[in-house]
Design a protein around this motif. Structure first.
Motif, PDB file in Angstrom:
ATOM      1  N   ASP A  74       0.075 -12.877   6.771  1.00  0.00           N
ATOM      2  CA  ASP A  74       1.089 -12.297   7.658  1.00  0.00           C
ATOM      3  C   ASP A  74       1.969 -11.249   6.998  1.00  0.00           C
ATOM      4  O   ASP A  74       2.813 -10.643   7.661  1.00  0.00           O
ATOM      5  CB  ASP A  74       1.993 -13.415   8.197  1.00  0.00           C
ATOM      6  N   GLY A  75       1.793 -11.011   5.698  1.00  0.00           N
ATOM      7  CA  GLY A  75       2.726 -10.143   4.973  1.00  0.00           C
ATOM      8  C   GLY A  75       2.854  -8.749   5.551  1.00  0.00           C
ATOM      9  O   GLY A  75       3.974  -8.231   5.704  1.00  0.00           O
ATOM     10  N   ASP A  76       1.737  -8.117   5.896  1.00  0.00           N
ATOM     11  CA  ASP A  76       1.805  -6.746   6.420  1.00  0.00           C
ATOM     12  C   ASP A  76       2.501  -6.704   7.783  1.00  0.00           C
ATOM     13  O   ASP A  76       3.277  -5.774   8.066  1.00  0.00           O
ATOM     14  CB  ASP A  76       0.395  -6.164   6.543  1.00  0.00           C
ATOM     15  N   VAL A  77       2.222  -7.698   8.626  1.00  0.00           N
ATOM     16  CA  VAL A  77       2.876  -7.761   9.940  1.00  0.00           C
ATOM     17  C   VAL A  77       4.378  -7.932   9.769  1.00  0.00           C
ATOM     18  O   VAL A  77       5.183  -7.230  10.405  1.00  0.00           O
ATOM     19  CB  VAL A  77       2.294  -8.912  10.791  1.00  0.00           C
TER      20      VAL A  77
ATOM     21  N   ALA B  34      12.857  -2.426   2.417  1.00  0.00           N
ATOM     22  CA  ALA B  34      12.023  -3.289   1.583  1.00  0.00           C
ATOM     23  C   ALA B  34      10.588  -2.755   1.504  1.00  0.00           C
ATOM     24  O   ALA B  34      10.039  -2.252   2.485  1.00  0.00           O
ATOM     25  CB  ALA B  34      12.017  -4.712   2.146  1.00  0.00           C
ATOM     26  N   SER B  35      10.010  -2.873   0.352  1.00  0.00           N
ATOM     27  CA  SER B  35       8.596  -2.532   0.191  1.00  0.00           C
ATOM     28  C   SER B  35       7.745  -3.713   0.633  1.00  0.00           C
ATOM     29  O   SER B  35       8.254  -4.829   0.852  1.00  0.00           O
ATOM     30  CB  SER B  35       8.294  -2.216  -1.275  1.00  0.00           C
ATOM     31  N   SER B  36       6.442  -3.498   0.728  1.00  0.00           N
ATOM     32  CA  SER B  36       5.543  -4.603   1.081  1.00  0.00           C
ATOM     33  C   SER B  36       5.657  -5.729   0.060  1.00  0.00           C
ATOM     34  O   SER B  36       5.653  -6.915   0.420  1.00  0.00           O
ATOM     35  CB  SER B  36       4.096  -4.101   1.161  1.00  0.00           C
ATOM     36  N   GLN B  37       5.758  -5.354  -1.221  1.00  0.00           N
ATOM     37  CA  GLN B  37       5.881  -6.384  -2.253  1.00  0.00           C
ATOM     38  C   GLN B  37       7.193  -7.145  -2.124  1.00  0.00           C
ATOM     39  O   GLN B  37       7.241  -8.371  -2.322  1.00  0.00           O
ATOM     40  CB  GLN B  37       5.783  -5.750  -3.643  1.00  0.00           C
ATOM     41  N   ASP B  38       8.279  -6.421  -1.758  1.00  0.00           N
ATOM     42  CA  ASP B  38       9.576  -7.086  -1.562  1.00  0.00           C
ATOM     43  C   ASP B  38       9.474  -8.155  -0.477  1.00  0.00           C
ATOM     44  O   ASP B  38       9.991  -9.270  -0.626  1.00  0.00           O
ATOM     45  CB  ASP B  38      10.654  -6.071  -1.161  1.00  0.00           C
ATOM     46  N   VAL B  39       8.813  -7.800   0.619  1.00  0.00           N
ATOM     47  CA  VAL B  39       8.679  -8.749   1.730  1.00  0.00           C
ATOM     48  C   VAL B  39       7.795  -9.923   1.309  1.00  0.00           C
ATOM     49  O   VAL B  39       8.105 -11.084   1.595  1.00  0.00           O
ATOM     50  CB  VAL B  39       8.108  -8.034   2.972  1.00  0.00           C
TER      51      VAL B  39
END
Length: 780
Positions: free
Chosen positions: A27-30, A48-53
């Motif tokens: 679910d990270g990208d969503v 936030a970046s993708s890695q931050d999320v």
């Protein structure tokens, strides 16, 4: 997702909602797309970046005191929820924690295709998730204090705000909802809970409503000389025409024959026996004296019943105090108004609204809603635009690009060319109850096409058919036809009548802007910049005006938000007559908060309000309808420093021989000089200031003698500054000893089917002798 993954599943009005644990890898990208979207600003992860999320939600999943949940609607990811133990969060030690508390956050996926009821269904399901464990007794939330949308949802779910708390990333409105409060809430019952929608229709709120309305009825009907209470010692007595009902009450009488009746002093007997105070019975007992035709009495009683219900609802739900309102937002003040029109007794009819409609659309509920948009074939509709405006840029300013693309796609799906259509905003109630039925043939032909809901949310104003854009506050107000009966007549809009509205507004604005005196007082008008109406229906083809020819039209009015500078705030002038549930006056609260002497405050207010209205009358013989709801005050340091007039197109008149453009000639009114003076003596003095003067006197801030002396001084100062207008001052004499007593209730009582304008006020139906002019004794 498998069946084993699903923690909770509910069939709802928007489809099947399921909730499962977040899988960060899946679910990270969503989640990243959701939390960084511009509409998710209050989630606090905009950059936030993708890695931050990924890191943030991996930490939540690993935390034994914090959980993250993915919500789906019919299998499609649709929202994110978090639950947590408040004792293991920033809230630890910040409030009275109890065993069984659970914290909650919810984020509905941003979308360009909003669905009515979607967010409410999601929020309700997340609340059910929180309380699914019987050990959980209270849900705790801490939204950003600026997040108006979530505040409305929280209120609907039964949350009570405990106060503000400063957290690391925001100032939060700490709020708690008990299991019992949620189960009794509007949200828990589905779209709106039937039980809670009617919780005001009980003994105590209705008893209070009856006393308040009968007190107003006695005061205003006595003011209009329809009834004649007699002194009885320190009290007054009123006997019904048949002699059976006796009312004894305490009252104060002020200038302009203004009565202030103490609601809780009213005692009623019938045939000598104590009886309940009952507004419906009061009207029925006095119907003959009030002049209500037999065939219209049931209709008037229905408006009285609706007014009672509205008063009771406000007593139960309107808990904001006048002191709270002193620093409140413009729209918070607007929604807090509980009285309605100060002179009309049946002033909250709203005949046509259901209980559900009331909660969704009545101004005092503060509800937000999206407008429905309909496309109208260009040859059968007309869009009028103000000076310097173009159709394409106008729609671009009012509707986001994604919304316009969506609407165009709807037309293309029907095989239609979007360039052949104009777009008309429609109130959701009007669409459902009128347009979709009364204009079914037009929709079938494709002369009208439903486009769907817009993305912006609006809040109804006190005028009920005018809506403020709460999503984009710089955008225009929208005013639409709304075919309910309110305050005596149907709230339609005529497409043909409104064609000239933008031109009229431009002309009035040009006049105002070019006048040095008006510029010095800061007086301005909020222009109605565009108007649209559909005339391709069978009802227009009949050639006879009727309620059916006023069902599909709209106009756009400038927002006052762009007129502010520095620390200035806005408030409807109607708020100066507001008393909260405990009887505290908003005007008094403003005066005390300002730090000014009451006389100094009133002088500044009168200069901002009365002086420009008087100047327009004497310089141009230009009359507005300057009652409380038609004026927006600009406040600086809790003091009105200038006012902005609205409702120009429908409620302005030129009463002299001032040269007018051909397309503005409609506003000319041929009236005698004594009627010209009534535009101030009736509409300002009797229509508004008599109520404010009584409030200040009742609360001990200022005697009515002092108040009216300040009104007179304001007018004398204007006259001294403009000796060139001496002839107009004498001819249109605002210091005349008395003036014709124009009575609004008489109009509504005797014919609920029409209203009257300035040019028709010579009709004897409206008049009841004369009133003593309260400033005559201060003549220069």
């Amino acid at each position: 997702m498998t069946a084993a993954d699903v923690l909770l599943s509910r069939q709802t009005e928007i489809g099947r909602i399921t909730i499962e644990p977040v899988d960060v890898d899946r679910d990270g990208d969503v989640l990243h797309a959701w939390v960084t979207h511009p509409r998710s600003v209050f989630w606090g992860m905009q950059h936030a970046s993708s890695q931050d999320v990924w890191d943030a939600y991996a930490a939540i999943v690993a935390d034994p005191h914090h959980d993250a949940w993915l919500g789906r609607v019919d299998g499609t990811p649709a929202f994110l929820a978090e639950t947590y133990d408040p004792e293991h969060s920033e809230l630890a030690g910040r409030y009275d924690w109890r065993l069984g508390d659970i914290g909650m956050h919810v984020l509905v996926a941003p979308t360009d295709r909003p669905r009515s009821g979607f967010t409410s269904a999601v929020f309700r399901t997340v609340m059910e998730l929180c309380l699914d464990d019987p050990r959980r007794q209270r849900v705790v939330v801490e939204p950003d204090v600026r997040n108006d949308r979530i505040a409305a949802l929280n209120a609907a779910a039964g949350f009570e705000i405990l106060g503000q708390v400063a957290l690391s990333d925001k100032v939060a409105a700490l709020s708690i909802c008990t299991r019992e409060a949620f189960e009794a809430s509007a949200l828990a019952g589905g779209r709106r809970g039937t039980a809670v929608a009617a919780d005001h229709l009980t003994d105590e709120p209705m008893r209070r409503a009856h006393h308040l309305l009968v007190a107003k009825a006695i005061g205003e009907f006595a003011h209009e000389r329809l009834i004649d209470p007699r002194p009885l010692g320190a009290d007054h007595e009123l006997v019904s025409p048949d002699g059976r009902s006796h009312y004894v009450f305490h009252a104060h009488r002020y200038d302009l024959d203004h009565w202030v009746v103490g609601p809780w002093t009213i005692r009623r007997t019938v045939d000598g026996e104590a009886a309940e105070v009952d507004a419906l019975a009061f009207v029925a007992e006095h119907a003959e004296a009030l002049g209500i035709p037999d065939e219209l009495l049931p209709t008037y009683l229905e408006e009285i019943s609706s007014t009672l219900a509205g008063s009771a609802w406000k007593h139960v739900h309107s808990t904001v105090t006048s002191r709270d309102l002193v620093g409140a937002d413009f729209q918070a003040v607007e929604a807090a108004m509980t009285e309605g029109h100060p002179a009309f007794v049946a002033n909250n009819g709203r005949i046509g609204f259901s209980l559900t409609d009331y909660e969704a659309y009545a101004p005092e509920t503060g509800s937000r809603f999206a407008l429905v948009w309909v496309a109208a074939r260009r040859g059968l509709a007309h869009l009028s635009l103000g000076e310097g405006m173009r159709e394409d840029s106008f729609y671009a300013d009012e509707l986001d690009a994604a919304t316009r693309r969506r609407f165009a796609a709807r037309l293309r799906e029907r095989g239609l060319d979007p360039s052949d259509y104009l777009m008309i905003p429609v109130h959701p109630w009007q669409w459902e109850h009128k347009i979709a039925i009364t204009f079914a043939a037009d929709l079938g032909r494709g002369d009208l096409v439903l486009l769907g809901h817009g993305d912006d949310e609006y809040q109804a104003q006190q005028s009920i058919r005018t809506y403020f854009n709460t999503s984009r506050r710089e955008r225009h107000y929208v005013k639409t036809a709304l075919s309910i009966q309110n305050m005596g007549f149907m709230r339609g809009l005529s497409p043909r009548y409104m064609r000239a509205t933008p031109a009229i507004n431009d002309w009035v604005a040009g006049l105002v802007d070019s006048d040095d005196e008006l510029g010095a007082t800061g007086f301005g008008v909020l222009r109605e910049r565009a108007a649209i109406g559909y005339t391709g229906d069978a009802y227009h083809r009949l050639g006879t005006p009727s309620a059916y020819t006023k069902m599909l039209a709209a106009l756009w009015r400038e927002s006052p938000e762009q007129r502010l500078a520095g620390e200035e705030r806005l408030a409807t002038m109607a708020s100066l007559l507001h008393r909260d549930r405990d009887g505290a006056s908003y005007a008094v609260a403003l005066i005390r908060a300002s730090g000014l002497d009451p006389h100094a405050w009133v002088r500044r207010y009168l200069r901002a309000y009365v002086r420009p209205v008087v100047h327009c009358l004497h310089r141009y013989e230009l009359a507005f309808m300057p009652h409380g709801e038609n004026l927006i005050m600009v406040l600086d340091g809790h003091v009105p420093t200038r006012v902005l007039m609205k409702d120009i197109g429908e409620e302005v008149a030129v009463m002299g021989d001032l040269e007018l453009p051909a397309n503005v000639e409609r506003i000319r009114a041929d009236v005698p000089a004594e009627v010209k003076a009534l535009s101030v003596l009736t509409d300002v003095f009797d229509g508004f200031l008599r109520f404010l003067a009584a409030i200040l006197a009742e609360d001990g801030l200022m005697s009515t003698d002092d108040f009216w002396s300040l009104v007179a001084a304001t007018i004398r100062e204007h006259q001294a500054d403009h000796p060139e207008l001496a002839e107009a001052f004498e001819r249109i004499d605002l210091f005349a000893p008395e003036f014709a007593h124009s009575c609004l209730n008489r109009l509504q009582l005797r014919d609920t089917r029409q209203m009257v304008n300035l040019a028709d006020q010579a009709d004897s139906l409206l008049f009841a002798g004369t009133l003593v002019n309260p400033i005559a004794r201060f003549r220069p």
